[in-house]
Motif scaffolding. Structure first.
Motif, mmCIF file in Angstrom:
data_model
loop_
_atom_site.group_PDB
_atom_site.id
_atom_site.type_symbol
_atom_site.label_atom_id
_atom_site.label_comp_id
_atom_site.label_asym_id
_atom_site.label_seq_id
_atom_site.Cartn_x
_atom_site.Cartn_y
_atom_site.Cartn_z
ATOM 1 N N ASP A 147 0.863 -1.182 0.000
ATOM 2 C CA ASP A 147 0.000 0.000 0.000
ATOM 3 C C ASP A 147 0.899 1.233 0.000
ATOM 4 O O ASP A 147 1.426 1.630 1.042
ATOM 5 C CB ASP A 147 -0.900 -0.019 1.244
ATOM 6 C CG ASP A 147 -1.667 1.292 1.402
ATOM 7 O OD1 ASP A 147 -1.696 2.094 0.446
ATOM 8 O OD2 ASP A 147 -2.237 1.520 2.489
ATOM 9 N N GLY A 204 -0.261 4.405 2.351
ATOM 10 C CA GLY A 204 -0.584 4.249 3.775
ATOM 11 C C GLY A 204 0.517 4.725 4.709
ATOM 12 O O GLY A 204 1.699 4.512 4.446
ATOM 13 N N ILE A 256 -5.701 0.174 -0.278
ATOM 14 C CA ILE A 256 -5.827 -1.011 0.580
ATOM 15 C C ILE A 256 -6.751 -2.048 -0.059
ATOM 16 O O ILE A 256 -6.401 -3.229 -0.166
ATOM 17 C CB ILE A 256 -6.344 -0.633 2.001
ATOM 18 C CG1 ILE A 256 -5.289 0.196 2.742
ATOM 19 C CG2 ILE A 256 -6.706 -1.883 2.807
ATOM 20 C CD1 ILE A 256 -5.678 0.623 4.159
ATOM 21 N N GLY A 302 1.205 -3.014 4.593
ATOM 22 C CA GLY A 302 0.617 -1.685 4.689
ATOM 23 C C GLY A 302 0.971 -0.989 5.986
ATOM 24 O O GLY A 302 1.075 -1.628 7.039
ATOM 25 N N GLY A 339 -0.789 1.925 6.739
ATOM 26 C CA GLY A 339 -1.905 2.859 6.937
ATOM 27 C C GLY A 339 -2.821 2.478 8.091
ATOM 28 O O GLY A 339 -2.449 1.693 8.975
ATOM 29 N N ASN A 340 -4.024 3.044 8.055
ATOM 30 C CA ASN A 340 -5.101 2.813 9.025
ATOM 31 C C ASN A 340 -5.161 1.345 9.479
ATOM 32 O O ASN A 340 -5.553 0.460 8.723
ATOM 33 C CB ASN A 340 -6.399 3.222 8.317
ATOM 34 C CG ASN A 340 -7.615 3.171 9.201
ATOM 35 O OD1 ASN A 340 -7.798 2.234 9.965
ATOM 36 N ND2 ASN A 340 -8.452 4.191 9.084
#
Lengths: 343, 343
Positions: free
Chosen positions: A10, A13, A87, A104, A106-107
Motif C-alpha cells: 500500500d 498508507g 488497501i 501496509g 496505513g489505518n
C-alpha cells in the motif's frame, strides 16, 4: 520467474507515504532477488518517487488506485465504500492470487477489516490476531493479539495461543515455545473473567506448551515466547513498551549531555551503549502479521520509515518460503479434527 | 500529643517483613515529628527488630496479632478467617479511629478486601480504586485503577476520574488536572465496549477536565495528570512500566561495563546519568492509596524495602494534613447532589 514472491504494498498508507514506502520497496529488491513489489496507489506520485532510484524494473509493478483511506477514518465504512482505495485494491490482489502478500502502514483498522473480509480467514479461525515480535532481554517474544479483536472470548484466545506457537516454532525457530497468558498475578485464581475462563482451556491443550500466567513486569525479561492477551491489553503493552523505551532513552541522552564531564564520558560509552540498546529496537523486527488468513497480511507502523517497509516486505518472503500460512492452517485443522472426534 | 498522625503498619506483610518494615517505620519517626507508628503483628520478632535501633519510644506502639496472611492466599477467605492477622487487626484500628491510617506491603488482594470491608467505603463509592503516582518525563501522573477492581463498569471509571482529580489537585497540587482514559487510539470511536461507554460520560462531567483518550505510548511523556483505566489494564501498565524500566537499566549497565573504554566512560557519566534516571525511580513516589474509603489505606510494593515503608508512612501524614479523604468525600457527595437534583 515462477519463484518470485509478489508483495502488494500500500504505497499511500502511513504518515510518510508515498516517499518512504517507495524507498523501502526499492531497498527490499536489493536485499532479496526473489521478491517482486507491486506498488498500489496513485500512479503519478508513486512514479515520481520511483524516478529517484535505479532498480530492477522487471521486479516493480505499479497498480493504480485512485482513493486513499485516511488514518482516522472509521475502518468498516472505509473498506466498504472506497472500492478503489489502495488497501482494497491491494487486498483483492492477494485474494485473487495476483499477489502473495500485502504490506501496509496505513489505518490499522482498515488493514484488519480488509484482511478479514477481503483476503478472508482460514476455516476454523473466527478472529485473526495481529502478532508482532518484540525485543526482550533474551531475544524476541510474540505478542498475540495486539490490536485486532477487542473484547475477544476465551475460545479466541486459545486459537491465538495455537497460531502463535506455530509461528514461533516455524518462523522464528523456537522448539516447543513457552506460551503464557497476561495476568495480574501468578496464581490461577487471579485475573478478570476472560483470563479465568481461558486459563483452564489453555492448560488442557496438548499441542500448546502452556506455562501459566505472566505478569507484565516479566514480559521484557523473555519469560515466555508467546504472550497471549486480549487485543486492548496487547495494544497497551505494545505501545507502552515503545513509550517507556523512548522516554528512558531520551532521559539517558539528556543525562549524558548534561555537563562537560558526562559529555566526555558519553563519547567513550556510546559504541558499547548503542550495541547494547540495539537489542531493544523494535524497528529491527519488521511488521506484525495478521495470522489465520488465507493470504499474508503484514501491518507495519503508522509512521513507518523505509527500513520498516523493507523489513516487512522481506518478512513476507520468509513467511512464504517457510509456508507459514499453510502450517497455521494445518495446525488449526488438526486441532479441529481432534475436537470433532472427541464429540 | 493530640496532633500525632497514628499510622498502623502491617509489620508482617511483604517479602522483607518484619525487618525492613520495622526499619522503615523507625526511619519515618526521624522524618516527621508528628507521626506515631503502630506496628501490628507478632510481637516477639517485631520487638527483636526494634532493639536494633534507638528511637523516640513514645511514638512507637506494638500491637500483637498472632496470624499472618500469606502473599498467595485467596484474599476474601483470608480476611474472613484470619481474625487475628496483622492486616485485619490493623484495619480494625483504622475503622475504630485508634489509627488514622494503614500501611501494608503484604497480599494486595487482602489489603483491598480489608480496606473495603473493614475500613469501609465512603457513601456513593461502589469501588475503591488503587491509585499510585508514577514518574513521567514531566513529573508524575496518577494511574487509577491499577489493581483493585477488575471488570469495572463505566460508572465506576467516572468516579475513579473524579477521585483522581481531587487527589491530584489537593495532594500533588496540580490545578485543574488533565484527565484521560487509556485507549487504543485517539479517536472517540476507538476502544473496547467499556471505553466506548465511559468516554461520553466523562465528557459530560463538568467537574472533570477530560482531555479524551490517551494511547499507552503517551503515558510516560506526562500527556495527562490522571490516567483512568480498568484495573486489569492498570495493573499491566504499572508492572510493564517497572519491567521495561528495569530491563533497559540493566542493558544500559551491561553496555557500560562491556569493555575498558566504556568502563572509563561510565565513571564519567555515572553522576549525571543517575540524576537523570532518578526521576524514573518509582520508589521515590511512595505507596498507592486506596481512594474512597472512610480511612486512609496505603498499599506499598510486595518487596518493599525500608525506604518504601518510610515514604508510605510519610504519605499518610501528608494525606491527613491535607484532609484528602474529607475532600474526596465532599467531591463525591457534591456530584451526587447534582445528579439527584437533575432527576
Amino acid at each position: 520467474m515462477q519463484d518470485l514472491v509478489k508483495v502488494a504494498v500500500d504505497a499511500m498508507g502511513g504518515d510518510n507515504a508515498p516517499a518512504e514506502i517507495v524507498k523501502g520497496a526499492v531497498e527490499a529488491l536489493g536485499v532479496r532477488d526473489n521478491v517482486k513489489v507491486i506498488l498500489v496507489g496513485q500512479e503519478e506520485p508513486i512514479r515520481a518517487e520511483l524516478k529517484k532510484y535505479s532498480y530492477d524494473e522487471a521486479r516493480v509493478e505499479v497498480v493504480n488506485a485512485t482513493e486513499v483511506i485516511e488514518m482516522a477514518e472509521p475502518p468498516v465504512n472505509a473498506i466498504r465504500q472506497k472500492k478503489d482505495s489502495s488497501i482494497v485494491v491491494a487486498m483483492k490482489m492477494v485474494r485473487s492470487g495476483e499477489a502473495d502478500a500485502f504490506v501496509g502502514a496505513g489505518n490499522t483498522g482498515a488493514v484488519l477489516v480488509g484482511g478479514t473480509t477481503i483476503v478472508g480467514r482460514v476455516k476454523g479461525v473466527e478472529r485473526a490476531p495481529l502478532a508482532p515480535l518484540f525485543p526482550t532481554a533474551k531475544g524476541v517474544s510474540l505478542l498475540i493479539d495486539c490490536g485486532a479483536n477487542v473484547d475477544a472470548r476465551p475460545a479466541h484466545l486459545v486459537k491465538f495461543a495455537r497460531m502463535g506457537s506455530i509461528y514461533m516454532e516455524n518462523v522464528v525457530g523456537i522448539k516447543n515455545p513457552r506460551v503464557a497468558i497476561v495476568n495480574i498475578g501468578a496464581e490461577e485464581e487471579k485475573g478478570n473473567a476472560l483470563v479465568k475462563e481461558t486459563f483452564p482451556l489453555l492448560r488442557e491443550c496438548k499441542d500448546i506448551n502452556f506455562i501459566g500466567s505472566i505478569e507484565a513486569r516479566d514480559i521484557p525479561t523473555g519469560y515466555a515466547d508467546v504472550i497471549v492477551c486480549e487485543a486492548f491489553v496487547g495494544n497497551v503493552i505494545l505501545k507502552l513498551f515503545e513509550g517507556v523505551g523512548n522516554t528512558m532513552l531520551s532521559m539517558v541522552k539528556e543525562g549524558l549531555m548534561s555537563n562537560t564531564r558526562s559529555k566526555i564520558g558519553a563519547l567513550l560509552v556510546q559504541p558499547a551503549l548503542k550495541k547494547s540498546l540495539k537489542q531493544f529496537d523494535t524497528s529491527e523486527h519488521g511488521g506484525a502479521p495478521l495470522l489465520g488468513l488465507k493470504g499474508l497480511v503484514v501491518k507495519t507502523h503508522g509512521n513507518a520509515k523505509a527500513v520498516h517497509v523493507r523489513t516487512s516486505i522481506i518478512q513476507c518472503v520468509t513467511f512464504t518460503e517457510q509456508g507459514m500460512n499453510e502450517k497455521i492452517k494445518a495446525g488449526i485443522q488438526a486441532e479441529q479434527k481432534v475436537v470433532s472426534s472427541n464429540l
